[in-house]
Design an enzyme around this catalytic site. Sequence first.
Site, PDB file in Angstrom:
ATOM      1  N   SER A 275      52.148 -22.385 -21.141  1.00  0.00           N
ATOM      2  CA  SER A 275      53.596 -22.512 -21.090  1.00  0.00           C
ATOM      3  C   SER A 275      54.051 -23.724 -20.286  1.00  0.00           C
ATOM      4  O   SER A 275      53.663 -24.826 -20.623  1.00  0.00           O
ATOM      5  CB  SER A 275      54.169 -21.195 -20.552  1.00  0.00           C
ATOM      6  N   HIS A 416      54.167 -14.026 -25.958  1.00  0.00           N
ATOM      7  CA  HIS A 416      53.958 -15.104 -24.990  1.00  0.00           C
ATOM      8  C   HIS A 416      53.087 -14.589 -23.836  1.00  0.00           C
ATOM      9  O   HIS A 416      53.552 -13.825 -22.985  1.00  0.00           O
ATOM     10  CB  HIS A 416      55.332 -15.515 -24.459  1.00  0.00           C
TER      11      HIS A 416
HETATM   12  C1  GCU Z   1      60.682 -20.383 -19.978  1.00  0.00           C
HETATM   13  C2  GCU Z   1      60.979 -21.789 -20.443  1.00  0.00           C
HETATM   14  C3  GCU Z   1      59.831 -22.365 -21.268  1.00  0.00           C
HETATM   15  C4  GCU Z   1      58.518 -22.211 -20.526  1.00  0.00           C
HETATM   16  C5  GCU Z   1      58.315 -20.776 -20.116  1.00  0.00           C
HETATM   17  C6  GCU Z   1      57.091 -20.511 -19.246  1.00  0.00           C
HETATM   18  O1  GCU Z   1      60.669 -19.522 -21.073  1.00  0.00           O
HETATM   19  O2  GCU Z   1      62.157 -21.778 -21.170  1.00  0.00           O
HETATM   20  O3  GCU Z   1      60.046 -23.720 -21.554  1.00  0.00           O
HETATM   21  O4  GCU Z   1      57.456 -22.664 -21.312  1.00  0.00           O
HETATM   22  O5  GCU Z   1      59.428 -20.351 -19.344  1.00  0.00           O
HETATM   23  O6  GCU Z   1      56.639 -21.401 -18.558  1.00  0.00           O
HETATM   24  O7  GCU Z   1      56.613 -19.381 -19.246  1.00  0.00           O
END
Ligand code: GCU
Length: 437
Positions: A275, A416
């Site tokens: 992420s 995710h």
């Molecule tokens: C949020 C953010 C993302 C990122 C994510 C993470 O959702 O909007 O851009 O990748 O956090 O790091 O888990």
Amino acid sequence: MSILPAILRSAPASLRLGVFLVVFAPLSLTGIQEMGIAEEFLPVARLPVHPDLPDPLIAFDGSRVATPDDWTARRRPELLRLFQHYMYGFLPPAPANLRAKVELSDANYFQGRATKKQVTISFGPDAAPKIHLLLVIPNRRSGPAPVFVGMNFCGNHALLNDPQIPLPDQWIYSSCQGTQGERATEASRGTQIDTWAIEATIDRGYAVATFYSGDVDPDRNDFSDGVHPHFQSGPRTVDSWGTIAAWSWGIHRAVDYLVADSDLDRKRIAVVGHSRLGKTALLAAAFDERIALAIPHQAGCGGTAPSRGKVGESVKQINDRFPHWFDDVFKQFNDQPEKIPFDQHCLVALVAPRPVLFTNAVEDTWANPDGQFAVLVAADPVYRLLGTDGVKAKMPPPVGELQDGRLGYFVRAGKHSMIPEDWQVFLKFADKYFGQN
Ligand code: GCU
């Protein structure tokens, strides 16, 4: 002639000489203006609109990049500067005084299958933050081990059940299990064992090197902590480095150590991250050719997903929620991402010809899995120009199936997260390009 000071002003003092030598030394001033390099840092208002992903092989002055040498000598350095100015901010040079201290080495880890090292990496002024690297190396191997390096979200102590691993002593996300008042506690030990799946990776012959992202910069909209104040020359400007640039630079400092550890194979360093730390992993690989392979996992906007288009997180949403991740120039694209003079396929292209794997999950639509595949396809011509393969097919593979071209892609069912199933895919991809097993 008037453009030179503007360009040089926008780079940190420490970089100015480098920029000057790389970009300007071989050219006369007239030559620069004729080539259009003079306009490299055009104000956002004057940038042309590219509704689609811009062709990575068309340079900023409109000329075509037709040979590998032209890519390497001209377009690649140009993109490195464009990404820094318009998006991530300028990374400072490597510090001259990096030191590493192995605080603890245990050759009998995982019932004798591994050696664990806890290493403190110091650099810059004494007061600068230090990286606390956790390194686990397989004992059964015929030579130096290939290694995965990456940052973790919740501290090294969360990745293994091991009372010897120190807790981070600074700010930590309150979403990390066992955290109290934004500080790690004993209750957080071993709470993320599956996220990094270290033991399985060791058993496949790979070492793992990881550290907490907050060692380099706590994830807050505050540039007075972390590495920023110690490596910033002068007051912050619109293209001073944000947190993602700082994290990537931190990975480079870990790589400084890894290439010097004789238990590790300096030619087989893979960077991985999830992420926001996946965005970091891709940027780290783009800017550091010592990294041989990159796996940005579910990195999404600002990393592996296109900034253009309307799917998933937008440039405006990411800048509004995380104003410190990118520089201030990038915020000017909030309502006009089609003016960005590149898109994320150009960041992938900076890794070329090294292998890159994007991994995703079907339900993680915020990270725009389909758009990410399009990013790989758009980076493919650069890989071909450099004489390697790129994407294996123009269509993404079925769910759960690895497409293992040098520009690889995988999407699994689910959400995710980073889970052992993802690591199996990372390992399979790394095996192919590192010749393991
Ligand atoms: C949020 C953010 C993302 C990122 C994510 C993470 O959702 O909007 O851009 O990748 O956090 O790091 O888990």
